[in-house]
Scaffold this motif. Structure first.
Motif, PDB file in Angstrom:
ATOM      1  N   ILE A 231       0.863  -1.192   0.000  1.00 16.58           N
ATOM      2  CA  ILE A 231       0.000   0.000   0.000  1.00 16.58           C
ATOM      3  C   ILE A 231       0.897   1.238   0.000  1.00 16.58           C
ATOM      4  O   ILE A 231       1.923   1.261   0.695  1.00 16.58           O
ATOM      5  CB  ILE A 231      -0.880   0.049   1.267  1.00 16.58           C
ATOM      6  N   LEU A 232       0.519   2.245  -0.768  1.00 15.03           N
ATOM      7  CA  LEU A 232       1.326   3.477  -0.811  1.00 15.03           C
ATOM      8  C   LEU A 232       0.423   4.700  -0.704  1.00 15.03           C
ATOM      9  O   LEU A 232      -0.634   4.739  -1.337  1.00 15.03           O
ATOM     10  CB  LEU A 232       2.110   3.512  -2.132  1.00 15.03           C
ATOM     11  N   GLY A 233       0.832   5.651   0.113  1.00 10.77           N
ATOM     12  CA  GLY A 233       0.082   6.905   0.237  1.00 10.77           C
ATOM     13  C   GLY A 233       0.526   7.860  -0.862  1.00 10.77           C
ATOM     14  O   GLY A 233       1.646   8.366  -0.833  1.00 10.77           O
ATOM     15  N   LEU A 234      -0.347   8.085  -1.827  1.00  7.71           N
ATOM     16  CA  LEU A 234      -0.005   8.940  -2.957  1.00  7.71           C
ATOM     17  C   LEU A 234      -0.497  10.352  -2.653  1.00  7.71           C
ATOM     18  O   LEU A 234      -1.668  10.552  -2.329  1.00  7.71           O
ATOM     19  CB  LEU A 234      -0.743   8.384  -4.186  1.00  7.71           C
ATOM     20  N   SER A 235       0.420  11.342  -2.747  1.00  6.34           N
ATOM     21  CA  SER A 235      -0.011  12.701  -2.422  1.00  6.34           C
ATOM     22  C   SER A 235      -0.075  13.585  -3.662  1.00  6.34           C
ATOM     23  O   SER A 235      -0.619  14.678  -3.622  1.00  6.34           O
ATOM     24  CB  SER A 235       0.968  13.321  -1.428  1.00  6.34           C
ATOM     25  N   GLY A 236       0.525  13.120  -4.739  1.00  6.85           N
ATOM     26  CA  GLY A 236       0.620  13.975  -5.918  1.00  6.85           C
ATOM     27  C   GLY A 236       1.958  14.714  -5.960  1.00  6.85           C
ATOM     28  O   GLY A 236       2.306  15.317  -6.951  1.00  6.85           O
ATOM     29  N   GLY A 237       2.699  14.651  -4.851  1.00  7.25           N
ATOM     30  CA  GLY A 237       4.028  15.260  -4.805  1.00  7.25           C
ATOM     31  C   GLY A 237       5.024  14.408  -5.581  1.00  7.25           C
ATOM     32  O   GLY A 237       4.714  13.280  -5.979  1.00  7.25           O
ATOM     33  N   VAL A 238       6.226  14.965  -5.776  1.00  4.80           N
ATOM     34  CA  VAL A 238       7.221  14.298  -6.613  1.00  4.80           C
ATOM     35  C   VAL A 238       7.625  12.933  -6.047  1.00  4.80           C
ATOM     36  O   VAL A 238       7.627  11.921  -6.756  1.00  4.80           O
ATOM     37  CB  VAL A 238       8.479  15.194  -6.748  1.00  4.80           C
ATOM     38  N   ASP A 239       7.959  12.893  -4.759  1.00  4.22           N
ATOM     39  CA  ASP A 239       8.538  11.666  -4.211  1.00  4.22           C
ATOM     40  C   ASP A 239       7.541  10.514  -4.206  1.00  4.22           C
ATOM     41  O   ASP A 239       7.867   9.403  -4.636  1.00  4.22           O
ATOM     42  CB  ASP A 239       9.070  11.914  -2.785  1.00  4.22           C
ATOM     43  N   SER A 240       6.316  10.774  -3.742  1.00  4.98           N
ATOM     44  CA  SER A 240       5.366   9.655  -3.704  1.00  4.98           C
ATOM     45  C   SER A 240       4.968   9.244  -5.115  1.00  4.98           C
ATOM     46  O   SER A 240       4.719   8.068  -5.382  1.00  4.98           O
ATOM     47  CB  SER A 240       4.148   9.977  -2.832  1.00  4.98           C
ATOM     48  N   SER A 241       4.938  10.196  -6.043  1.00  2.00           N
ATOM     49  CA  SER A 241       4.576   9.846  -7.429  1.00  2.00           C
ATOM     50  C   SER A 241       5.632   8.958  -8.069  1.00  2.00           C
ATOM     51  O   SER A 241       5.312   7.964  -8.721  1.00  2.00           O
ATOM     52  CB  SER A 241       4.423  11.107  -8.282  1.00  2.00           C
ATOM     53  N   VAL A 242       6.905   9.333  -7.877  1.00  2.26           N
ATOM     54  CA  VAL A 242       7.969   8.533  -8.488  1.00  2.26           C
ATOM     55  C   VAL A 242       8.035   7.154  -7.820  1.00  2.26           C
ATOM     56  O   VAL A 242       8.192   6.129  -8.498  1.00  2.26           O
ATOM     57  CB  VAL A 242       9.330   9.271  -8.423  1.00  2.26           C
ATOM     58  N   ALA A 243       7.878   7.131  -6.492  1.00  2.00           N
ATOM     59  CA  ALA A 243       7.879   5.838  -5.796  1.00  2.00           C
ATOM     60  C   ALA A 243       6.760   4.961  -6.345  1.00  2.00           C
ATOM     61  O   ALA A 243       6.966   3.774  -6.622  1.00  2.00           O
ATOM     62  CB  ALA A 243       7.722   6.045  -4.287  1.00  2.00           C
ATOM     63  N   ALA A 244       5.572   5.543  -6.538  1.00  2.00           N
ATOM     64  CA  ALA A 244       4.438   4.756  -7.034  1.00  2.00           C
ATOM     65  C   ALA A 244       4.727   4.221  -8.435  1.00  2.00           C
ATOM     66  O   ALA A 244       4.489   3.040  -8.720  1.00  2.00           O
ATOM     67  CB  ALA A 244       3.176   5.624  -7.052  1.00  2.00           C
ATOM     68  N   MET A 402       5.015  17.177 -13.866  1.00  2.00           N
ATOM     69  CA  MET A 402       4.733  16.581 -12.569  1.00  2.00           C
ATOM     70  C   MET A 402       6.027  16.412 -11.767  1.00  2.00           C
ATOM     71  O   MET A 402       6.092  16.663 -10.576  1.00  2.00           O
ATOM     72  CB  MET A 402       4.060  15.227 -12.789  1.00  2.00           C
ATOM     73  N   VAL A 403       7.067  16.012 -12.478  1.00  2.00           N
ATOM     74  CA  VAL A 403       8.320  15.666 -11.823  1.00  2.00           C
ATOM     75  C   VAL A 403       9.116  16.914 -11.414  1.00  2.00           C
ATOM     76  O   VAL A 403       9.870  16.891 -10.451  1.00  2.00           O
ATOM     77  CB  VAL A 403       9.106  14.763 -12.795  1.00  2.00           C
ATOM     78  N   TYR A 404       8.950  17.990 -12.161  1.00  2.00           N
ATOM     79  CA  TYR A 404       9.687  19.218 -11.836  1.00  2.00           C
ATOM     80  C   TYR A 404       8.802  20.255 -11.155  1.00  2.00           C
ATOM     81  O   TYR A 404       9.008  21.452 -11.285  1.00  2.00           O
ATOM     82  CB  TYR A 404      10.359  19.788 -13.096  1.00  2.00           C
ATOM     83  N   ARG A 405       7.807  19.776 -10.427  1.00  2.00           N
ATOM     84  CA  ARG A 405       6.911  20.688  -9.725  1.00  2.00           C
ATOM     85  C   ARG A 405       7.559  21.318  -8.517  1.00  2.00           C
ATOM     86  O   ARG A 405       8.400  20.709  -7.861  1.00  2.00           O
ATOM     87  CB  ARG A 405       5.766  19.855  -9.174  1.00  2.00           C
ATOM     88  N   HIS A 406       7.092  22.504  -8.180  1.00  2.00           N
ATOM     89  CA  HIS A 406       7.500  23.120  -6.920  1.00  2.00           C
ATOM     90  C   HIS A 406       6.977  22.272  -5.766  1.00  2.00           C
ATOM     91  O   HIS A 406       5.933  21.636  -5.894  1.00  2.00           O
ATOM     92  CB  HIS A 406       6.872  24.508  -6.786  1.00  2.00           C
ATOM     93  N   PRO A 407       7.664  22.299  -4.623  1.00  2.00           N
ATOM     94  CA  PRO A 407       7.142  21.554  -3.476  1.00  2.00           C
ATOM     95  C   PRO A 407       5.815  22.136  -2.984  1.00  2.00           C
ATOM     96  O   PRO A 407       5.547  23.327  -3.160  1.00  2.00           O
ATOM     97  CB  PRO A 407       8.230  21.705  -2.412  1.00  2.00           C
ATOM     98  N   PHE A 408       5.012  21.263  -2.403  1.00  2.00           N
ATOM     99  CA  PHE A 408       3.707  21.668  -1.890  1.00  2.00           C
ATOM    100  C   PHE A 408       3.596  21.091  -0.482  1.00  2.00           C
ATOM    101  O   PHE A 408       3.851  19.914  -0.279  1.00  2.00           O
ATOM    102  CB  PHE A 408       2.616  21.086  -2.808  1.00  2.00           C
TER     103      PHE A 408
END
Ligand code: XMP
Length: 537
Positions: A231-244, A402-408
């Motif tokens: 199970i993975l918590g996807l936030s839409g941020g860079v790290d969780s997106s790439v991990a997913a 998505m990958v070069y997004r500013h942090p949120f």
């Protein structure tokens, strides 16, 4: 992993991680460990034959005498090249029989260094040449003490007017030391010098390439997970997106992503996440729409830290409930919780024992979740720096936007609506912020050819719950105010407000006031950090 590796021992300098990043930019794998590891640790670390060189970093202490940190002596007995930088040079000198002299005026800033002796480290690397034919380097210096006497076996490699021994080398043992900092970009040839060290002197194989890392990471995930579920918590941020994306590449449907929508996301963000992961990658994604629950819990709460706590707590609760449902409905054993932890989160820094960080803002923290859920932790990005995560994301086919997004921030718009959070405010803010981001992406800087979105590190809009008078057509308005915030920073610890072009600000304010009914005034935040923070709450 079978990569050659470079060991960086950290004496606590703020720029130690930059050494590791420069080495990896030369495609050589490197790790940072605290300087107080002992001799047996070092020997064990080198036992598999992959260690090709050691770099001793600078220190947080401005003077050598303030610190008692020394490199483990074993470092000098392994037979691999060693490079000492700043404090690392001083401790190398002292430990090998030279002498360090204290009590000097601190030297901080640019310096011109004359390369001497044609050592392999600096040979043919120069910014310019003097009329007499001496190679000169423009470098960044930051030190108080200096080496007064070189250890036996060393020869002079570099000097400046105020620092006669600014570099020294023992070519036979392949020990090199620099008083200046090659890892910072102010030292123009710094990258070339570090590359020379790791590739030519250490002879490390340059095989650390993100494109190739995918296969290796996929293999490791498959071995670790077997036929269990993740199970993975996807936030839409860079790290969780790439991990997913990476885990999905490895195990496909054994992965279920949980996307908690707290209602404090940016415009269309939730839909975009679903479209990418469910629509394009065909990953299993559960979208938990919990916006009413979050807004309900936040009603009447105005204190920033209290808002953060509520959002963090609710996030964990919603995630746990979704995870429990998944555990119950899956035929296979759900055993893993995946997280997008990256290397800077796990580096243990050295020489920092006396430094105590002050918590200015409590960050959205989901620590403790794996234990509570009875799951093992899967962290496939924990060896990677942020820029490597981004490269990996692109190599995995995620869109560059998505990958070069500013942090949120985790609490999202919850900390960008000052005071009480209301749906009405969130809707106004989302609309205004979307216009700001669109225009940053549209405006290209003539000099660099980059968009202003690329030229800023973080940019967003803040909702101010105050009303001011305006005039529109024949009528008077009495509406809300937003502030635009855009900063440039390399580490988010300090930040400068961005000097956005007036034309861009004019376009943004015109569009927001005309298109977002309910906002009649736009301001630009011209505060740097410190003393202001990047977010307003
Ligand atoms: P400040 O406002 O402290 O922000 O200068 C520095 C960086 O941290 C982000 N930030 C947060 N991130 N949870 C997060 O995940 C938070 O509560 C939080 N507060 C600030 C901020 O966006 C900036 O990138």
């Amino acid at each position: 992993m079978q990569h050659d590796k470079i060991l960086i021992l950290d004496f606590g300098s703020q720029v130690t991680q930059l050494i590791a990043r420069r080495v990896r930019e030369a495609h050589v794998y490197s790790e940072v460990h605290p300087c107080d590891v002992d001799d047996s640790w070092v020997r064990q670390y080198a036992a598999d034959g992959r260690l090709k060189g050691v770099i001793l970093s600078g220190s947080h202490a401005s003077v050598y005498e303030e610190s008692t940190d020394r490199a483990p002596q074993a470092v000098f007995e392994l037979g691999v090249p060693v490079l000492g930088i700043c404090y690392g040079m001083q401790t190398m000198a002292q430990q090998l029989g030279g002498r360090v002299e204290g009590g000097h005026k601190r030297e901080f800033g640019f310096a011109a260094v004359r390369a001497r002796g044609h050592t392999p480290l600096l040979r043919d690397i120069a910014d310019h040449t003097t009329p007499e034919g001496h190679g000169m380097l423009d470098v960044w210096m930051s030190h108080g003490d200096k080496v007064a006497e070189m250890p036996p076996g060393f020869k002079l490699m570099a000097s400046t007017d105020s620092c006669p021994i600014a570099g020294m080398a023992d070519e036979e043992r392949r020990f090199y030391a620099l008083q200046f900092h090659p890892e910072v970009t102010h030292t123009r040839q710094g990258r070339a010098i570090l590359e020379r060290f790791v590739l030519d002197i250490c002879q490390a194989r340059p095989d650390w390439v993100m494109r190739d890392h995918i296969a290796e990471a996929v293999q490791a995930i498959r071995e670790q997970v077997g036929d269990e579920e993740v199970i993975l918590g996807l936030s839409g941020g860079v790290d969780s997106s790439v991990a997913a994306a990476l885990i999905h590449r490895a195990i496909g449907d054994q992965l279920t992503c949980v996307f908690v929508d707290h209602g404090l996301l940016r415009l269309h963000e939730g839909d975009a996440v679903m479209e990418m992961f469910e629509g394009k990658l065909h990953a299993k994604v559960v979208r938990a729409d919990a916006s009413e629950r979050f807004l309900g819990e936040l009603a009447g709460v105005t204190d920033p830290e209290a808002k953060r706590k509520i959002i963090g707590r609710e996030f964990v609760e919603v995630f746990k409930a979704e995870a429990a449902k998944i555990k119950h409905t899956h035929s296979r054993h759900v055993a893993w919780l995946a997280q997008g932890t990256i290397y800077p989160d796990v580096i243990e820094s050295g020489g920092a024992k006396s430094k105590k960080a002050v918590t200015i803002k409590s960050h959205h923290n989901v620590g403790g979740l794996p234990e509570q859920l009875g799951l093992k932790l899967l962290e496939p990005l924990r060896d990677l720096f942020k820029d490597e995560v981004r490269e990996l994301g692109v190599a995995l086919g995620l869109p560059p936007e998505m990958v070069y997004r500013h942090p949120f921030p985790g609490p999202g718009l919850g900390v960008r609506i000052l005071g009480e959070v209301k749906k009405e405010y969130a809707d106004l803010l989302r609309a205004a912020d979307d216009i700001f981001i669109q225009e940053l992406r549209n405006h290209v800087d003539a000099v660099t050819g980059k968009t202003w979105y690329e030229l800023t590190s973080q940019a967003f809009t803040v909702f101010l719950p105050v009303r001011s008078v305006g005039v529109m057509g024949d009528g008077r308005t009495y509406d809300y105010v937003v502030a635009l915030r855009a900063v440039q920073t390399s580490d988010f610890m300090t930040a400068d407000w961005a000097e956005l072009p007036y034309a861009l600000l004019k376009k943004v304010s015109g569009r927001i006031i005309n298109e977002v009914r309910g906002i009649n005034r736009v301001t630009y935040d011209v505060s740097s950090k410190p003393p202001a923070t990047i977010e307003w709450e």
